[in-house]
Design an enzyme around this catalytic site. Structure first.
Site, PDB file in Angstrom:
ATOM      1  N   CYS A  77       0.816  -1.214   0.000  1.00 10.08           N
ATOM      2  CA  CYS A  77       0.000   0.000   0.000  1.00 10.08           C
ATOM      3  C   CYS A  77       0.847   1.261   0.000  1.00 10.08           C
ATOM      4  O   CYS A  77       0.682   2.122  -0.837  1.00 10.08           O
ATOM      5  CB  CYS A  77      -0.947  -0.004   1.196  1.00 10.08           C
ATOM      6  SG  CYS A  77      -2.181  -1.288   1.055  1.00 10.08           S
ATOM      7  N   HIS A  78       1.740   1.353   0.965  1.00  9.60           N
ATOM      8  CA  HIS A  78       2.504   2.592   1.074  1.00  9.60           C
ATOM      9  C   HIS A  78       3.993   2.328   1.256  1.00  9.60           C
ATOM     10  O   HIS A  78       4.732   3.187   1.731  1.00  9.60           O
ATOM     11  CB  HIS A  78       1.959   3.459   2.216  1.00  9.60           C
ATOM     12  CG  HIS A  78       0.491   3.714   2.074  1.00  9.60           C
ATOM     13  ND1 HIS A  78      -0.448   2.999   2.762  1.00  9.60           N
ATOM     14  CD2 HIS A  78      -0.187   4.559   1.282  1.00  9.60           C
ATOM     15  CE1 HIS A  78      -1.662   3.402   2.403  1.00  9.60           C
ATOM     16  NE2 HIS A  78      -1.528   4.337   1.514  1.00  9.60           N
ATOM     17  N   GLY A  79       4.414   1.101   0.915  1.00  9.13           N
ATOM     18  CA  GLY A  79       5.837   0.825   0.823  1.00  9.13           C
ATOM     19  C   GLY A  79       6.597   0.688   2.129  1.00  9.13           C
ATOM     20  O   GLY A  79       7.692   1.223   2.253  1.00  9.13           O
ATOM     21  N   TYR A  94      -4.774  12.194  -0.993  1.00  6.04           N
ATOM     22  CA  TYR A  94      -4.060  10.939  -0.778  1.00  6.04           C
ATOM     23  C   TYR A  94      -2.560  11.153  -1.010  1.00  6.04           C
ATOM     24  O   TYR A  94      -1.725  10.650  -0.263  1.00  6.04           O
ATOM     25  CB  TYR A  94      -4.616   9.889  -1.740  1.00  6.04           C
ATOM     26  CG  TYR A  94      -4.198   8.476  -1.453  1.00  6.04           C
ATOM     27  CD1 TYR A  94      -4.521   7.865  -0.246  1.00  6.04           C
ATOM     28  CD2 TYR A  94      -3.496   7.733  -2.394  1.00  6.04           C
ATOM     29  CE1 TYR A  94      -4.155   6.560   0.001  1.00  6.04           C
ATOM     30  CE2 TYR A  94      -3.129   6.427  -2.150  1.00  6.04           C
ATOM     31  CZ  TYR A  94      -3.464   5.838  -0.956  1.00  6.04           C
ATOM     32  OH  TYR A  94      -3.098   4.546  -0.706  1.00  6.04           O
TER      33      TYR A  94
END
Lengths: 169, 420
Positions: free
Chosen positions: A133-135, B294
């Site tokens: 998702c966000h590494g 985001y």
């Protein structure tokens, strides 16, 4: 009316506000608390897992309280790697010994501590887990090494019921 | 507000209006004096009302067939698509309608930014608008969870986990939101309830938004106050009704294009896979209209600060009437602001683009620069610009630049140079 004195009426006002506030609070609380986990959800608090079929170097994922739990049977190399890490290199310093009492078995919540995705097995720069998702990169002890996650992946309460069975929760 | 007292013609009308002045209200709405120089950017208020009504009507119909249960939600959506008469049409209108709603609201917001519509005496209209925008984002997020596909499930997981960044009570709040230890059936049922509720809250706020608008009246492209009495205004009906109606038709063509020709292009294929709590999709992205925020969330390497930055990016808009220190409303007379305005538009588009890309390498760098610039625009550039900028002379009335022959020679010259 000229003198500023506490009289009967002031007392009645204050008392009325106080009782009113308690009443409102007591009415609102059930409306808020009904959203917390209910009895049926809490009843599913523990799960028993048979791990006899898991070979070294393999991970199984089981569902506990609706969340994935990774159970990895680590190889000797992986254990050595996990235990050799210098604690000063870690964002959230934890000894591998504290995370895996039985070094062969790593039991942890498969939930990234950033925003709750499920990290991928045997991926990332530290041969552990990688969250797509966000590494966030985790090592073979599930400790955060790189990326936005603030802490290591959580170790749930678990115990070995016998040599082949783990009880989570 | 119309200045004259209204009296219904018929005897019954008079009888009724004395008891409930609905006819006075209707008369106010039709006669409402509107600046005659409003351009097509001013038609999006009407378009947004249309979008809200469309979402409420199609949503009501979908709710007759949808089942809010973790085991049945996904199948019930497919049931709507395959079995329910015209179910596919109604659902595609509802799903694309959300995107159209945001498209229109972004144009509406950026119109306000360009022409300074948020400035005194219209601050309350603006702040109500920001609250509506926040509620729209909440409704869109909650609605996206209902089909219970992979993106629904993991989007819900990621967004609810934002609250876990709050120190001490964060985890408790997340468990409370979920009604369990993960996103599950209790989460779905409460999301459905709230998704049903929010549009009606928005409807109420829209009434306040329009009420607050009708006190000072519309801003206009020149950004100056209407002189009363004057020939600066036209009655709302029929002039603005026709103009809004024409713009709405054009908008519906775009809307229909998405619904009939490419109904899934704005969605994600992953959401046609049923929710699976064991597997996270390789690449989670929100719907396009949330991407800039985001990108801001992901550009900050710290969890709590990332959430704070994202929320600040939205809430900072509420402070805009006080951050923008310039007394001149319209960017037409603010040569420097006009340039910074377009840089901001580009900045938000860039944030939207990198928000859809993986958070690594060059994308991450660009996201960080664009995030920094976003805050710089509101916190530094706007306040400073109000003092430093040399604005162009503003016309004396709305009619003056149109009729020409202005006593103010500089204005007439400026107008010519603008037209070149």
């Amino acid at each position: 009316m000229s003198e500023k004195k506490t009289n009967r009426r002031d007392f009645l006002f204050t008392a009325t506000y106080a009782v009113g506030a308690v009443g409102v609070g007591a009415t609102i609380w059930p409306m808020i608390d009904q959203m917390n986990p209910d009895a049926s959800v809490k009843a599913l608090a523990s799960t028993e897992v048979d791990v006899s079929a898991v070979n070294p170097g393999k991970t199984i994922t089981v569902l506990w309280r609706g969340k994935p739990v990774f159970i990895r049977r680590r190889t000797q190399d992986e254990i050595a790697e996990a235990r050799s890490v210098n604690l000063e290199d870690l964002k959230h310093p934890e000894k591998d010994e504290d995370r895996a009492a039985n070094p062969e078995w790593l039991v942890m919540l498969g939930v990234c501590t950033h925003l709750g995705c499920v990290p991928l097995d045997q991926k990332g720069e530290y041969n552990g887990w990688f969250c797509p998702c966000h590494g966030s990169h985790y090592d073979i002890s599930g400790r955060i090494r790189k990326g936005p996650a603030p802490t290591n992946m959580e170790i749930p309460k678990y115990e070995f019921v016998n040599a082949n069975t783990i009880k989570i929760g | 507000m119309s200045d004259h007292e209204y009296t219904p013609k018929s005897k019954f009308g008079k009888w009724f209006n004395d008891r409930l002045p609905l006819l006075t209200l209707a008369n106010h709405l039709t006669d409402y004096p509107t600046p005659k120089n409003l351009n097509y950017w001013w038609t999006f208020g009407g378009i947004l009302t249309f979008c809200l009504i469309t979402q409420i009507v199609t949503g009501l119909v979908l709710a007759m067939h949808y089942i809010a249960h973790a085991d049945m939600a996904f199948d019930s959506v497919e049931h709507i698509m395959r079995d329910v008469n015209y179910g596919w049409l109604i659902r595609y209108i509802h799903a694309n309608g959300a995107s159209m709603f945001f498209l229109a609201v972004y144009i509406h917001i950026f119109r306000s930014l360009f022409y300074g519509s948020y400035k005194a005496p219209r601050e309350i209209i603006w702040i109500i608008g920001i609250i509506i925008y926040l509620l729209m984002m909440a409704a869109a997020f909650l609605g996206y969870v209902l089909p219970w596909g992979q993106m629904s499930f993991w989007g819900a997981t990621v967004i609810t986990n934002l609250f876990s960044a709050i120190p001490l009570v964060g985890e408790g709040i997340v468990t409370w939101l979920w009604g369990g230890y993960s996103v599950d059936n209790p989460t779905l049922t409460r999301f459905f309830t709230l998704h049903y509720l929010i549009p009606f809250l928005i409807l109420g706020l829209v009434v306040l938004h329009i009420w607050a608008l009708h006190v000072p009246g519309n801003n206009n492209p020149v950004g100056i106050d209407i002189k009363k009495p004057s020939k600066d205004t036209v009655p709302f009906h029929p002039y603005i009704v026709i103009k809004d109606g024409f713009a709405l038709l054009m908008f519906m063509i775009v809307f229909a294009f998405f619904v009939f020709y490419t109904p899934n292009i704005l969605g994600h294929a992953d959401n046609y896979i049923e929710a699976n709590p064991l597997v996270t999709p390789a690449h989670i992205v929100p719907e396009w209209y949330l991407l800039p925020f985001y990108a801001i969330l992901r550009s900050v390497p710290d969890k709590l600060l990332g959430v704070v930055a994202m929320l600040s990016a939205i809430l900072i808009l509420a402070a805009l009437p006080w951050l923008d220190t310039s007394k001149i409303r319209s960017a037409v007379f603010r040569p420097l602001y006009r340039q910074f305005y377009w840089i901001l538009v580009a900045d938000v588009l860039i944030l939207g683009y990198v928000g859809a890309m993986p958070a690594e390498g060059l994308y991450l760098l660009v996201a960080r620069v664009a995030t920094a610039y976003y805050f710089l625009h509101f916190l530094v550039i706007l306040p400073v610009l109000g003092w430093k900028e040399k604005t162009l002379p503003i016309p004396l009335s709305i009619t003056e630049p149109i009729l020409g022959g202005s006593p103010n020679l500089a204005t007439a010259k400026n107008k010519e140079s603008l037209n070149k």
